[in-house]
Scaffold this active site. Structure first.
Site, PDB file in Angstrom:
ATOM      1  N   THR A  78      46.145  80.497  72.174  1.00  0.00           N
ATOM      2  CA  THR A  78      46.598  79.156  72.507  1.00  0.00           C
ATOM      3  C   THR A  78      47.886  78.784  71.790  1.00  0.00           C
ATOM      4  OG1 THR A  78      44.253  78.578  72.684  1.00  0.00           O
ATOM      5  CG2 THR A  78      45.796  76.773  72.723  1.00  0.00           C
ATOM      6  N   LYS A 105      41.846  74.436  67.459  1.00  0.00           N
ATOM      7  CA  LYS A 105      42.948  75.267  67.968  1.00  0.00           C
ATOM      8  C   LYS A 105      43.829  74.469  68.918  1.00  0.00           C
ATOM      9  CE  LYS A 105      41.462  76.096  72.353  1.00  0.00           C
ATOM     10  NZ  LYS A 105      42.222  76.085  73.613  1.00  0.00           N
TER      11      LYS A 105
END
Length: 333
Positions: A249, A192
């Site tokens: 994120t 991520k």
């Protein structure tokens, strides 16, 4: 598994301080280790961490020390909250100090750059007596420190240890879900960061919300393909430490990696960002390692490859986008 009463949190940055507050709010006897003497002094004298959480008075107050042996003495569990690329060094420093079978919870997200190892494997090499675990999920340090509601995953190969750690950190503000899929949790946390750089670059270039949504979705497909190839469970990849962390994120400048990508999209160079102190954008280290893992497992990772090429100076962002958009068409998987 005996009750976890005393927790040592190693790392005096924003995330380490926030997790020390989590442990203290859960009723654990908590001590925070920080390398910086000024941070230790401010925590002990004023209950503040002005360098990393300015303006926040810590409740409850946290005792802090810069003596590593003092911090881990008598600890029932250790939260290791230092950058992913320092895990090997920190584990080596802990080796002569830690009691056998002490749980060590890795709270950084990344893959070791030089070896390509997951952090639990690094720990197994350097701190053999420890019982490794992972804490990961959608959580910004400022939210957690402020006591805002947050849910994360705490994983250990031993389900009883995962349960005990989850219970030791739980409070009405912080909900940890126990899991045993340590591979899936780590792959989600590492990839991520890489994908957030890509999404930040899209935002910085002002390529639009549609492009950002598409990149996030296709990035999740890459994360899933690699995770499954390495033995992760599907439910982990769609859970808090996978999809949940990716969504957070890839959409907020509070993320170091997303902010790093925005700066790239606005014209900054990798070298200039490093000079400005953005060394902890972990996706910079994880991108080439992810690409190597993809090639090793024959998994297609075009977005990760594009990020790695941009970071290495082999492509500019416009060329990277063209390459992604003109690849041979395929069915959605």
């Amino acid at each position: 598994m005996s009750e976890i009463r005393r927790i040592a949190v190693l790392g005096g940055g924003a995330w380490g301080t926030a997790l020390a507050l989590v442990a203290a709010r859960a009723g654990r006897d908590t001590v925070l280790w920080a390398r910086d003497p000024a941070t230790v002094a401010a925590l002990n004298a004023r209950g503040e961490n002005p360098a990393y959480l300015p303006g926040l008075t810590l409740t409850p107050r946290l005792p802090a020390t810069s003596d590593l042996a003092e911090a881990v003495s008598g600890a029932d569990a250790v939260l290791l909250v230092t950058p992913a690329q320092t895990t090997r060094t920190m584990a080596a420093a802990l080796s002569p100090l830690l009691a056998p079978a002490t749980p060590v919870v890795l709270c950084a997200k990344g893959i070791e750059r030089d070896s390509g190892l997951l952090l639990t494997d690094v720990l197994a090499e350097t701190l053999k007596a420890a019982r490794p675990a992972i804490l990961s999920g959608p959580s910004f340090a400022t939210d957690v420190a402020a006591g805002l509601p947050t849910a994360v995953t705490v994983a250990a190969a031993d389900g009883a240890l995962a349960d005990a750690l989850s219970q030791a950190l739980a409070s009405p503000q912080f909900r940890p879900y126990a899991a045993t899929d340590i591979v899936g949790v780590q792959i989600g946390g590492a990839l991520k960061n890489v994908l957030a750089i890509a999404c930040g670059a899209v935002a910085g270039k002002k390529w639009g919300a549609s492009a950002l949504a598409a990149l996030t979705a296709r990035g999740f497909a890459e994360l899933t393909r690699l995770g499954l190839a390495l033995g992760a469970r599907p439910e982990t990849l769609t859970g808090l430490s996978g999809l949940g962390d990716l969504v957070l994120t890839c959409a907020s400048p509070q993320s170091r990696n997303f902010a790093f990508g925005i700066a790239l999209g606005e014209g900054a160079t990798v070298a200039s960002l490093t000079e400005k102190g953005q060394k902890l954008a972990e996706g910079v280290f994880s991108a080439p390692v992810a690409v190597a893992l993809g090639r090793k497992t024959s998994v297609d990772l075009p977005i990760c490859e594009a990020v790695a090429s941009v970071l290495a100076g082999e492509l500019d962002l416009d060329d990277a986008l063209t390459r992604l958009m003109t690849r041979p068409l395929r069915r959605e998987t």
